[in-house]
Structures are given as structure tokens and as C-alpha cells.
Design a protein around this motif. Structure first.
Motif, PDB file in Angstrom:
ATOM      1  N   ILE B 262      34.183  -3.194   8.478  1.00 49.55           N
ATOM      2  CA  ILE B 262      33.168  -2.771   7.494  1.00 49.55           C
ATOM      3  C   ILE B 262      31.783  -2.718   8.143  1.00 49.55           C
ATOM      4  O   ILE B 262      30.991  -1.826   7.856  1.00 49.55           O
ATOM      5  CB  ILE B 262      33.216  -3.660   6.219  1.00 49.55           C
ATOM      6  CG1 ILE B 262      32.720  -2.832   5.039  1.00 49.55           C
ATOM      7  CG2 ILE B 262      32.420  -4.928   6.341  1.00 49.55           C
ATOM      8  CD1 ILE B 262      33.475  -3.009   3.784  1.00 49.55           C
ATOM      9  N   TRP B 674      24.852  -0.389   3.832  1.00 48.32           N
ATOM     10  CA  TRP B 674      24.592  -1.721   4.390  1.00 48.32           C
ATOM     11  C   TRP B 674      24.659  -2.802   3.326  1.00 48.32           C
ATOM     12  O   TRP B 674      25.203  -3.888   3.572  1.00 48.32           O
ATOM     13  CB  TRP B 674      23.232  -1.748   5.102  1.00 48.32           C
ATOM     14  CG  TRP B 674      23.353  -1.280   6.507  1.00 48.32           C
ATOM     15  CD1 TRP B 674      22.898  -0.119   7.024  1.00 48.32           C
ATOM     16  CD2 TRP B 674      24.034  -1.954   7.587  1.00 48.32           C
ATOM     17  NE1 TRP B 674      23.234   0.000   8.353  1.00 48.32           N
ATOM     18  CE2 TRP B 674      23.929  -1.118   8.727  1.00 48.32           C
ATOM     19  CE3 TRP B 674      24.717  -3.157   7.701  1.00 48.32           C
ATOM     20  CZ2 TRP B 674      24.476  -1.458   9.953  1.00 48.32           C
ATOM     21  CZ3 TRP B 674      25.272  -3.497   8.933  1.00 48.32           C
ATOM     22  CH2 TRP B 674      25.141  -2.654  10.040  1.00 48.32           C
ATOM     23  N   VAL B 676      26.416  -2.857   0.506  1.00 48.39           N
ATOM     24  CA  VAL B 676      27.812  -3.120   0.138  1.00 48.39           C
ATOM     25  C   VAL B 676      28.537  -3.822   1.296  1.00 48.39           C
ATOM     26  O   VAL B 676      29.266  -4.790   1.091  1.00 48.39           O
ATOM     27  CB  VAL B 676      28.524  -1.794  -0.250  1.00 48.39           C
ATOM     28  CG1 VAL B 676      29.975  -2.051  -0.588  1.00 48.39           C
ATOM     29  CG2 VAL B 676      27.825  -1.138  -1.422  1.00 48.39           C
ATOM     30  N   SER B 677      28.293  -3.351   2.518  1.00 51.85           N
ATOM     31  CA  SER B 677      28.999  -3.920   3.672  1.00 51.85           C
ATOM     32  C   SER B 677      28.609  -5.378   3.900  1.00 51.85           C
ATOM     33  O   SER B 677      29.468  -6.224   4.181  1.00 51.85           O
ATOM     34  CB  SER B 677      28.689  -3.117   4.936  1.00 51.85           C
ATOM     35  OG  SER B 677      29.097  -1.805   4.769  1.00 51.85           O
ATOM     36  N   PHE B 679      27.449  -7.463   1.662  1.00 54.40           N
ATOM     37  CA  PHE B 679      27.983  -8.264   0.565  1.00 54.40           C
ATOM     38  C   PHE B 679      29.451  -8.606   0.843  1.00 54.40           C
ATOM     39  O   PHE B 679      29.875  -9.755   0.720  1.00 54.40           O
ATOM     40  CB  PHE B 679      27.828  -7.484  -0.748  1.00 54.40           C
ATOM     41  CG  PHE B 679      28.386  -8.191  -1.945  1.00 54.40           C
ATOM     42  CD1 PHE B 679      27.817  -9.381  -2.383  1.00 54.40           C
ATOM     43  CD2 PHE B 679      29.483  -7.681  -2.629  1.00 54.40           C
ATOM     44  CE1 PHE B 679      28.341 -10.047  -3.480  1.00 54.40           C
ATOM     45  CE2 PHE B 679      30.010  -8.343  -3.723  1.00 54.40           C
ATOM     46  CZ  PHE B 679      29.430  -9.533  -4.151  1.00 54.40           C
ATOM     47  N   PHE B 680      30.197  -7.592   1.277  1.00 50.78           N
ATOM     48  CA  PHE B 680      31.613  -7.768   1.592  1.00 50.78           C
ATOM     49  C   PHE B 680      31.772  -8.767   2.755  1.00 50.78           C
ATOM     50  O   PHE B 680      32.627  -9.651   2.722  1.00 50.78           O
ATOM     51  CB  PHE B 680      32.191  -6.401   1.972  1.00 50.78           C
ATOM     52  CG  PHE B 680      33.683  -6.378   2.092  1.00 50.78           C
ATOM     53  CD1 PHE B 680      34.485  -6.515   0.973  1.00 50.78           C
ATOM     54  CD2 PHE B 680      34.295  -6.198   3.323  1.00 50.78           C
ATOM     55  CE1 PHE B 680      35.868  -6.475   1.088  1.00 50.78           C
ATOM     56  CE2 PHE B 680      35.670  -6.165   3.441  1.00 50.78           C
ATOM     57  CZ  PHE B 680      36.459  -6.300   2.316  1.00 50.78           C
ATOM     58  N   LEU B 683      31.192 -12.292   1.566  1.00 47.23           N
ATOM     59  CA  LEU B 683      32.349 -12.785   0.804  1.00 47.23           C
ATOM     60  C   LEU B 683      33.446 -13.263   1.757  1.00 47.23           C
ATOM     61  O   LEU B 683      33.981 -14.363   1.605  1.00 47.23           O
ATOM     62  CB  LEU B 683      32.921 -11.655  -0.046  1.00 47.23           C
ATOM     63  CG  LEU B 683      32.242 -11.379  -1.383  1.00 47.23           C
ATOM     64  CD1 LEU B 683      32.969 -10.261  -2.097  1.00 47.23           C
ATOM     65  CD2 LEU B 683      32.275 -12.628  -2.238  1.00 47.23           C
ATOM     66  N   LEU B 684      33.726 -12.418   2.751  1.00 43.95           N
ATOM     67  CA  LEU B 684      34.796 -12.779   3.698  1.00 43.95           C
ATOM     68  C   LEU B 684      34.380 -13.969   4.550  1.00 43.95           C
ATOM     69  O   LEU B 684      35.202 -14.843   4.857  1.00 43.95           O
ATOM     70  CB  LEU B 684      35.128 -11.577   4.582  1.00 43.95           C
ATOM     71  CG  LEU B 684      35.896 -10.460   3.891  1.00 43.95           C
ATOM     72  CD1 LEU B 684      36.037  -9.266   4.799  1.00 43.95           C
ATOM     73  CD2 LEU B 684      37.285 -10.936   3.487  1.00 43.95           C
ATOM     74  N   SER B 686      32.529 -16.395   3.620  1.00 46.49           N
ATOM     75  CA  SER B 686      32.664 -17.629   2.832  1.00 46.49           C
ATOM     76  C   SER B 686      34.134 -18.046   2.771  1.00 46.49           C
ATOM     77  O   SER B 686      34.465 -19.221   2.783  1.00 46.49           O
ATOM     78  CB  SER B 686      32.063 -17.435   1.437  1.00 46.49           C
ATOM     79  OG  SER B 686      32.967 -16.753   0.625  1.00 46.49           O
ATOM     80  N   ARG B 687      35.016 -17.046   2.720  1.00 52.10           N
ATOM     81  CA  ARG B 687      36.458 -17.359   2.728  1.00 52.10           C
ATOM     82  C   ARG B 687      36.854 -18.009   4.060  1.00 52.10           C
ATOM     83  O   ARG B 687      37.625 -18.966   4.095  1.00 52.10           O
ATOM     84  CB  ARG B 687      37.279 -16.091   2.545  1.00 52.10           C
ATOM     85  CG  ARG B 687      37.074 -15.463   1.198  1.00 52.10           C
ATOM     86  CD  ARG B 687      38.373 -15.126   0.566  1.00 52.10           C
ATOM     87  NE  ARG B 687      38.223 -15.191  -0.869  1.00 52.10           N
ATOM     88  CZ  ARG B 687      39.233 -15.152  -1.711  1.00 52.10           C
ATOM     89  NH1 ARG B 687      40.446 -15.092  -1.252  1.00 52.10           N
ATOM     90  NH2 ARG B 687      39.045 -15.205  -3.003  1.00 52.10           N
ATOM     91  N   ARG B 690      35.713 -21.523   4.130  1.00 48.06           N
ATOM     92  CA  ARG B 690      36.576 -22.405   3.339  1.00 48.06           C
ATOM     93  C   ARG B 690      37.856 -22.741   4.092  1.00 48.06           C
ATOM     94  O   ARG B 690      38.339 -23.875   4.086  1.00 48.06           O
ATOM     95  CB  ARG B 690      36.905 -21.742   2.005  1.00 48.06           C
ATOM     96  CG  ARG B 690      37.259 -22.774   0.956  1.00 48.06           C
ATOM     97  CD  ARG B 690      37.244 -22.229  -0.420  1.00 48.06           C
ATOM     98  NE  ARG B 690      38.387 -21.368  -0.630  1.00 48.06           N
ATOM     99  CZ  ARG B 690      38.343 -20.232  -1.328  1.00 48.06           C
ATOM    100  NH1 ARG B 690      37.213 -19.831  -1.833  1.00 48.06           N
ATOM    101  NH2 ARG B 690      39.419 -19.509  -1.507  1.00 48.06           N
TER     102      ARG B 690
END
Lengths: 144, 724
Positions: B262, B674, B676-677, B679-680, B683-684, B686-687, B690
Motif C-alpha cells: 500500500i 496517502w 488512506v494508505s 491509515f491502512f 491499522l496494520l 497496530s496489529r 499486538r
């Protein structure tokens, strides 16, 4: 919606949004570009008197389509050559006094009336007018 | 797989499809692939393969879209690319993404390859994975080479001509082979067709096959474990993984791949928008200056320059063998490529760690630095650069540069300039007052043969500065005075001249002047008010515009020429028109200025200005209408003409502005990509965080680490453990 659920949904939604945006852009890209303007009207060289006198069928190319102009029982007719079956262009057979489609054999009378073939439809009339002794073909979508 | 109620319509449909296609087995296979163990704690470099695959997919997508609108014929190829770039919706983006995509893929493949070299991943038992990978790189370069010619512009044609000419150097079969590749003795429309077919059929098929083989081998043989070849072969792959620990391919590796893809996509959109590849001039037979290949071919391009006839002089045995120096260079390059391809066979050492392979490391470093150096020399060769107040001019062989003190007119700081820049085209520029065209466009001599006998220095000087002399073809003596300026015969030369009753030459007057000027300025002639001639004193064109000097029309005429005598019955009307013209000069001048800057903006971006030809024609007609109306001595008619001019200029300005807005909106697209990318990515990320946290917790609980849990986390875990 919980934060985790939102995150989870976003992981799938964002690639989908990207793919959707790309596809939408691609579809618009694929639309035809504005090309040559189509004529709204086309005045023919052949006159009604000539058509009546010689009983001839004139073939005219008009905005990338073919139109047959002829006199039938003293009346001027303009017929689209597009076969109502599957859109091939019909041909005028002088000897048979018939229109015939080379694709599936649809046959029409001089007046464009169905004679035989796979579908019982007539040739479509093409709009025209006679003004000052001249035949003028009209394309309603032309001239834009 | 989500649970489905037995007998539900969904289950039923799925079972129906699966029974007939084996879909369930396919899904299970995909699941196994996702969960297949890979070594734990892999570096981010392991995402490069996935990234290359992603960029290939982008190339396929954009390539398909370009293919829809591209026409591989020399007559229309350039125009079709121009239409894609400027007329089709988002065509500019798809074309630029495809062009830049090539660079991105080559870059990613190079880094992917360096990673493989670093980790010794080409060694047993992964030799065939390496072979397929190197072939993939070669096919990619084939894509780049065959795709380069497709826009059919100057650079495309001549870079391909230079590139394919090397085939001619192959002994005996070279010329025939070249003819086969190019479809003739030169790069032509035939070459375009061949390269197109290879680019859109042969190479995609080869690439797909090789990519499948490469991926299948990667999955089959697994990602290289961090053990020696011997250890892996002795204990098997699963045992080898135990040393570093293993984890399934999903989720960590998939998340990492997704992040890279992305971000790579956003980067591609950005460079495609801000650094577009120019389309340049359409292909012609005039070789342009400064032809150079794309950056990835620069090392080979530069290397081959050293294989010239001086080498034959130094190594005479080559001449005895009838070998062309360039062929020796090509042979050398191809031998290097072959050795590179056969690397797993040549380097059979058992160690994978880079520190345990000093000879290989030294060799690889030499090759990398040499390639880089050649690439840099290839880039600077034949160019001059200004740096630190000095001009460095690099010869064709790249080194040593000639250094000169920079002059104020030198090349701008840090920017390259072609050596040949500044060389003037042969022949004087046309259309300047100081240097009018030497001959008419129809080949007749300037000012005909009249000047051979009639000096009229004063009138000639006026004419030479006039617009009549500057246009091509110029308006010459015989065009107004009649006669024949194409003959040296005196009688024939003077035939048809205006003469008086005694047969003596005379100047034109009254209606004659209007008729003469009206031959070109027919709109003015048609609307020329009868009052100009009928009332006394009569006025003709010369009274305002003079004769040989041909004064340019403007407000000044209304202020200083024409009807300045207030007693003249035409003076009031003339003055009224003068005021209208003055107002128009300000309004129209402002509009024209805006149009000029809009035009410049678009021209700089290679926008085909022919798109505005119809509107520009309207503007020209309106301008001629205004000029004609000012001769009517009727203010109403001038007002109507000015309205037409205003509308035509407004329409042109609007059309130009619409294109500028469309180009400007591209920035919004980049910004949105940029946002959207990123943000994506967050999210990833943070995953991934975790995942790491959970791993650490497990390690702590298993006593594998001396780290302590955060009190809060410990509390949570204890609560979890307490649960029945």
C-alpha cells in the motif's frame, strides 16, 4: 461499533475502496472519447423526382450508418440498413426487388416489410424531410 | 472457514460448486499456504518478493487499460499515446503509473536479489528458485526494452535503434539477426509492431509462467532458514526452522506485505503525478541529441563504450579473429549474465552467513560497486554540470571531466546540460525584423527581382521592418504594384503595372488602394465605410496604416491618425470607436495575458494545444471581425464585434482553465491516496504491535525471557488464568 470492530472492518474496506476507485476510474477511462461530430442533417444529391422516375434505390452513408432512400408506389422512403435481427447491414438485391441480410437471410420487401427470416420485424424508417425539392436525412442525436 | 448450517442454501450452493470444481480442496490448499511455517523474526527484506508481485499486478492492470486505447502503428501510435495522456479520463495516471511501474519493479527486483545474495538463499536446495528468479529479472528488462519503443517518440525510436544495433556486432549472423528483430535494416514501423507483439503477448506469458514456477518453488522449498546448507540438508526443513523458531505465514508476513504494497502504491501514484515521463516529439528521421537509455541499462551502455577500436589496437589478436570490439564487450556482458545465472552452481560453499563467505562477498561488492560506477559514468557522460562555480564536462567515456570556470551564462547549479546544447540549427531563424526570410516559401527571391533595378532604399527599409516582410511568404512589391518579379526581362517585369495616361508608372489611389489591400484583408474591404472615400477629404488605408511601413492597428490610430480635425463630419464617430477600442485593448489585453499564461502552463506539460484549435479559430475570426468593424465608422457594429471577441476569448480562457483545474486536481488524488494508505498502514502496524506484545507475554510466561510483565498486563493475564 467497537474500536476493534472498526479496525477489523477497515482492513477489508480499505483495499476494497482502492479496488473500487481504481475500477471506477478504469470504467470511465474506457468510455468512448468524444470523436467526430455527427451530422444533424444531410441533404442528398438525388431528388425525389429522380427516385420516382428511375425506381432506383440510393445507398447513403450517414453518420457511420447506411440508409437506403427509394420511391415506393410514388412515396419516398428512407430505411435504415440495420437488420432488426442482429444489426448486420442488409443489401439491396436489384433483381429480386428485395432487401436481404447477408448474416442470417432476413428478407424485406422494397418497402422494408418483413418477408422471411428468423425474426418478424421490419426495417426501421430513417427520419427525413423533403425541402425545396431536396431530400434531407435527419439524425436526432447528431449535431451535438 | 466460517461455519455453515448443513442444508442451508449457502452450504448447498457451495457443496454444489465444490463437487464439480474441487473448490473446497482449493480453499484448503490456500489456507495451508497461508499457515505454512516460515522462520520467525524474518526481516522486512522478505516482503520484497511480494512487493514485486504486487507491482507486476499493477503493470498488468494499467497495461491492459493502455492496450485498449493504444494503436501499434507508426502513423497513429504517438497520437494514441497523446490521447491516452491528455484526453482519456485518468489516462495520464495509468500511463505514468505504467512507465514508473517499470522503474519500481526493477528497483524492487534488484533489492530482492541483493537480499537473496546476502542470505545465501540461492544455494542448495533452492537453485531452481534462483534460476526462475534471474529469468524473471531478464524478462522484466525485456519488458522495459520492448515497452520503451511503444510511444513512438524520438527518444523511443532512437534509444531502440542504438540498443538493437548491438545485435549487428555479432559475427556472421549479426546483420541477419538484427533484420529479424527490427523487421528491416533500421528501426521502423515494422519494429514497432514486433516489439508490441513481444511486449503484450510473449513476455506476459513468459512472466506468468516463470512467476508461477518461482512462487511454487518458494512455497515448496520454503523460505531459507538461518542454518548452513549442510544442516538443512541433514535435518530437513522443519528441523532447520526449529533453530530460529517458526510461525505461520499469516498473519505477520501477510500484514507486512500489505503495508509495503500500500505504501508502494502511494509512492507510485505520487511520482507518476509529480514526475511525469515526457512524451516529447513524435519519431522522425532526425536523430535527437543526448539519447540515453533508462537508468537500469546505463551500466551496460557505458561499459560497451570502452570496447572500441582502440581495444583492437591494443589486442591485435581480436582483429586476427575478425572480432568486432563491441562484440567482445557484448560477449563479456553476456558471460557475466550467464555466470550470474549459474551462481548456485559456481558457488557451492556450505555457508550462508555473509561473514563466512569472504571471497564471495568481495566479488559481489566489486560487481555491485562496478555496476554502480558504470551507471553513474553512463549518466554523466556527454553532459556538463556546474558545481561550486566550476563547469565539469564529462567526455563520452565518462572520465576524466574537463573542468572550466563557470561564467554567469553557464549551466544552472547542479543541473546537467547536454554538451551540444547551445548549438544553433543551420540557417537563420525566420520571421524577425532584423533578419527576414531569405526567400519566399514558394522559392521566389525576397522582394522579387524589383530590387535588382529599383533601390528605393527608404521605402525598402520601411518594408523590411513591416509585418509584410516578416510573414512567410512575405508580401512583396509585385503583390501590390503588379508587374512580374519572376523575370529578368525588363518589359515582362513591368507588364500590368499601374500607369497613367502617358503610360508612366503611378502610385495606386482611392478605390485602388482599398482593392489592393482588400485582396488579403477582405473582411475590412467588405465593411469599409463608403464615407471614408465619399466625404472630403477622402481617406484610404494608407492614411492610418501608411503604405510600406504597414503600421500596426491600435488605439494610437484613433488618437493620432485618421480624423483628428473636429470639423470633419466623421470625427465624432471615429472618436467614439476609438474609445471603444481603447476599452477593448485593456479588457482584451488582460484576457489575452491570462490566456497566454494558461497556455504556457499547459505547453510546459506537453498538453496538445490542437485540442483548442476550434476555439482559437473562433478567437481569430472574432479578432478579424473587430478589425473589420472598426472600419465601418459605426459604433454599434464595433460593440457587436467586441461582444463576439469577448465571448470567443472567454470561451478559450474557460477551456484552458478547465484543463488546468483537471491537472491541479491531481494533487488531491495524491493526498487522498496517502491519507488512506497511511491509515491502512497504521491499522496494520497496530496489529503487528499486538502480535509482538502477545508473543512477549507468552515468552515471559514460559520463562524464556527475563523481562517482566507490565503490572497492568500481568493483572489481565492473571484474571484470564483465574477464569474457569
Amino acid at each position: 461499533m467497537s474500536r476493534r470492530r472498526f479496525q477489523h472492518a477497515s482492513l477489508f474496506l480499505i483495499p476494497l475502496v482502492y479496488a473500487g476507485a481504481f475500477l471506477a476510474g478504469a470504467l470511465r477511462y474506457l468510455l468512448p472519447l468524444p470523436g467526430k461530430k455527427r451530422l444533424a442533417r444531410l441533404a442528398l444529391q438525388v431528388t425525389p423526382a429522380e427516385l420516382n422516375a428511375e425506381e432506383k434505390v440510393a445507398r447513403v452513408d450517414f453518420n457511420d450508418r447506411v440508409v437506403f432512400v427509394l420511391a415506393n408506389e410514388g412515396k419516398i422512403l428512407a430505411l435504415s440498413a440495420r437488420c432488426p435481427h442482429l444489426s448486420c447491414n442488409v443489401r439491396w438485391l436489384e433483381g429480386d426487388n428485395r432487401f436481404k441480410c447477408p448474416c442470417h437471410g432476413m428478407t424485406f420487401s422494397r418497402a422494408g416489410i418483413f418477408v422471411e427470416g428468423p425474426t418478424r420485424k421490419n426495417l426501421s424508417p430513417q427520419r427525413f424531410e423533403v425541402k425545396d425539392g431536396k431530400i434531407i436525412l435527419i439524425d436526432e442525436e447528431g449535431g451535438a | 472457514m466460517g461455519a455453515m448450517a448443513p442444508g442451508s442454501p449457502r452450504r448447498g450452493l457451495r457443496a454444489w460448486i465444490s463437487d464439480r470444481t474441487g473448490l473446497d480442496r482449493l480453499v484448503e490448499f490456500a489456507r495451508q499456504q497461508l499457515l505454512k511455517p516460515v522462520p520467525k523474526k524474518l526481516s522486512w527484506a522478505y516482503t520484497l518478493g511480494g512487493l514485486a508481485l504486487f507491482f507486476f499486478a499493477v503493470q498488468f492492470g494499467t497495461g491492459f487499460l493502455l492496450l485498449v486505447r493504444y494503436a501499434a502503428s507508426p502513423e497513429v501510435a504517438y497520437k494514441s499515446v497523446q490521447a491516452i495522456q491528455h484526453r482519456a479520463h485518468l489516462g495520464w495516471l495509468f500511463r505514468q503509473m505504467h512507465s514508473w511501474g517499470a522503474t519500481f519493479i526493477v528497483l524492487v527486483l534488484i533489492f530482492h536479489l541483493l537480499k537473496v545474495l546476502w542470505y545465501g538463499a540461492y544455494k542448495r536446495p533452492r537453485e531452481f528458485t534462483w534460476f526462475a528468479g534471474v529469468l524473471l529479472l531478464l524478462v522484466t528488462l525485456g519488458f522495459c526494452f520492448t515497452g520503451y519503443i511503444l510511444p513512438w517518440n524520438q527518444l523511443a525510436k532512437w534509444a531502440t535503434a542504438v540498443g538493437t544495433d548491438t545485435i549487428n556486432k555479432v559475427p556472421w549472423i549479426g546483420p541477419s539477426l538484427h533484420r529479424l528483430v527490427c523487421g528491416g535494416r533500421d528501426v521502423s514501423g515494422e519494429t514497432l509492431g514486433r516489439f508490441f507483439a513481444v511486449h503484450v503477448f510473449l513476455l506476459p506469458v513468459s512472466l506468468t509462467a516463470l512467476a508461477i514456477i518461482h512462487l511454487a518453488l518458494v512455497r515448496l522449498k520454503g523460505i531459507t532458514p538461518k542454518v548452513t546448507v549442510a544442516e538443512e540438508l541433514a535435518g530437513g526443513y522443519d528441523r532447520a526452522l526449529e533453530s530460529t523458531g517458526a510461525e505461520p505465514f499469516f498473519p505477520r508476513q501477510v500484514y507486512r506485505d500489505a503495508i509495503l504494497c500500500i505504501l508502494g502504491f502511494a509512492a507510485l501514484v505520487t511520482v507518476a503525478t509529480y514526475f511525469p515521463f515526457e512524451l516529447g516529439e513524435p519519431a522522425s528521421n532526425a536523430t535527437p541529441v543526448g539519447i540515453k537509455p533508462e537508468w537500469y541499462f546505463l551500466p551496460v551502455y557505458q561499459f560497451l563504450k570502452y570496447f572500441d577500436d582502440t581495444l583492437i589496437e591494443q589486442l591485435p589478436f581480436l582483429a586476427r579473429l575478425h572480432l568486432d570490439a563491441e562484440f567482445v564487450g557484448i560477449l563479456f556482458v553476456n558471460t557475466c549474465i550467464a555466470m550470474f545465472f549459474l551462481l548456485p552452481v559456481l558457488d557451492r560453499g556450505k555457508h550462508r552467513k555473509i561473514r563466512r563467505r569472504p571471497f564471495f562477498t568481495l566479488l559481489a561488492l566489486t560487481a555491485i560497486l562496478g555496476t554502480l560506477g558504470l551507471g553513474i559514468l553512463g549518466y554523466v557522460s556527454g553532459r556538463s554540470f556546474t558545481f561550486g562555480g566550476k563547469i565539469y564536462t564529462f567526455p563520452i567515456k565518462g572520465y576524466p571531466p574537463e573542468i572550466k570556470e563557470a561564467t554567469p551564462a553557464g549551466a544552472p547549479e547542479g543541473q546537467g546540460a547536454e554538451l551540444v546544447q547551445g548549438e544553433k540549427e543551420a540557417g537563420a531563424p525566420k520571421g524577425t525584423a532584423a533578419d527576414p526570410p531569405a526567400r519566399r516559401a514558394d522559392g521566389r527571391p525576397l522582394a522579387g527581382s524589383c530590387g535588382a533595378c529599383h533601390e528605393h532604399e527608404k521605402e525598402r527599409k520601411k518594408w523590411i521592418e513591416s509585418i509584410h516582410a516578416r510573414i512567410d511568404p512575405p508580401v512583396q512589391c509585385a503583390d501590390c504594384h503588379k508587374g512580374n518579379d519572376q523575370t529578368d526581362d525588363e518589359e515582362a517585369a513591368h507588364a500590368g503595372l499601374l500607369t497613367d495616361q502617358k503610360g508612366e508608372w503611378r502610385k495606386p489611389k482611392g478605390e485602388e488602394i482599398i482593392a489592393i489591400c482588400g485582396r488579403c484583408h477582405f473582411e475590412v474591404k467588405e465593411r469599409f465605410s463608403k464615407d471614408h472615400l465619399a466625404l472630403s477629404p477622402s481617406k484610404t488605408c494608407f492614411n492610418c496604416h501608411s503604405n510600406h511601413k504597414v503600421e500596426e492597428a491600435g488605439v494610437w490610430i484613433f488618437e493620432k491618425a485618421g480624423y483628428q480635425d473636429p470639423q470633419d463630419p466623421r470625427a465624432a464617430r471615429f472618436k467614439e470607436i476609438g474609445l471603444l477600442v481603447k476599452g477593448w485593448e485593456e479588457e482584451g489585453g488582460k484576457l489575452e495575458q491570462e490566456i497566454g499564461s494558461a497556455r504556457k502552463f499547459l505547453e510546459e506539460r506537453e498538453f496538445p494545444m490542437a485540442a483548442f484549435a476550434e476555439t482559437e479559430l473562433k478567437v481569430k475570426e472574432a479578432e478579424r471581425g473587430i478589425a473589420a468593424a472598426t472600419h465601418t465608422l459605426a459604433a454599434g457594429e464595433v460593440e457587436t464585434a467586441l461582444k463576439g471577441g469577448r465571448e470567443a476569448l472567454g470561451e478559450l480562457k474557460g477551456a484552458l482553465a478547465a484543463e488546468i483545474v483537471a491537472i491541479d486536481n491531481r494533487k488531491v488524488l495524491v493526498a487522498a491516496t496517502w491519507v488512506v494508505s497511511l491509515f491502512f498502514t497504521l491499522l496494520l502496524a497496530s496489529r503487528l504491535r499486538r502480535l509482538r506484545r502477545e508473543e512477549r507475554e507468552q515468552e515471559i510466561l514460559a520463562g524464556k525471557t527475563t523481562e517482566v510483565l507490565h503490572p497492568k498486563t500481568a493483572e489481565e493475564l492473571l484474571r484470564e488464568l483465574d477464569k474457569p
